[in-house]
Design a protein around this motif. Structure first.
Motif, PDB file in Angstrom:
ATOM      1  N   ARG A  24       0.871  -1.177   0.000  1.00  0.00           N
ATOM      2  CA  ARG A  24       0.000   0.000   0.000  1.00  0.00           C
ATOM      3  C   ARG A  24       0.907   1.226   0.000  1.00  0.00           C
ATOM      4  NH1 ARG A  24      -4.041  -1.615   3.110  1.00  0.00           N
ATOM      5  NH2 ARG A  24      -2.728  -1.570   4.954  1.00  0.00           N
ATOM      6  N   ALA A  51      -7.110  -4.776   2.680  1.00  0.00           N
ATOM      7  CA  ALA A  51      -7.054  -3.780   1.617  1.00  0.00           C
ATOM      8  C   ALA A  51      -8.454  -3.223   1.404  1.00  0.00           C
ATOM      9  CB  ALA A  51      -6.537  -4.413   0.330  1.00  0.00           C
ATOM     10  N   ASP A  55      -7.403   1.809  -2.745  1.00  0.00           N
ATOM     11  CA  ASP A  55      -6.056   1.962  -2.190  1.00  0.00           C
ATOM     12  C   ASP A  55      -5.036   2.041  -3.323  1.00  0.00           C
ATOM     13  OD1 ASP A  55      -6.881   1.824   0.443  1.00  0.00           O
ATOM     14  OD2 ASP A  55      -6.185  -0.233   0.783  1.00  0.00           O
TER      15      ASP A  55
END
Length: 134
Positions: A24, A51, A55
């Motif tokens: 990320r 997640a 993202d």
């Protein structure tokens, strides 16, 4: 009369497991290190970390069957549910214009294509256009 179905894939996915690292972008949390169903525009990531759709991610992946690695930026496009006892995360990415895309396309030709596990959505606009031509 049948409704038209939309093809939402920009490129065909191929049944191949790929070594990768997807992190990320905002906190550099590792989301996963193995991708499956790879294309030149995305992959399905076997993820250990949480997640969220949208993202931003940084991707490093090894071209299947080669020693060449590719770096790309991408986004979490969807959460696919459970995959091999972990989270399945759909990653969409754009490859740099340095020959990486062509090298990946060539390598993927050796692997079979896969069909989507999702139900295709109805293309209402295309269906209306088709009806208007009748």
């Amino acid at each position: 009369m049948e409704m038209l179905l939309a093809n939402e894939r920009r490129a065909p996915r191929h049944a191949v497991t790929v070594e990768c690292q997807v992190v990320r972008e905002d906190d550099f949390t590792l989301l996963g290190a193995r991708g499956v169903d790879l294309s030149t525009c995305g992959m399905l990531l076997v993820s250990d970390g949480p997640a969220a759709v949208g993202d931003d991610v940084l991707i490093t992946l090894r071209i299947p069957g080669r020693e060449q690695w590719i770096d790309a930026r991408g986004k979490v496009a969807r959460i696919a549910g459970e995959l091999e006892g972990r989270h399945g995360v759909g990653i969409s990415f754009e490859l740099p214009r340095d020959g990486s895309r062509h090298a990946l396309e060539q390598a993927l030709c050796a692997y079979p294509t896969v069909t989507s596990s999702r139900e295709p959505r109805v293309d209402y606009a295309g269906t209306v256009d088709m009806i208007s031509l009748l």
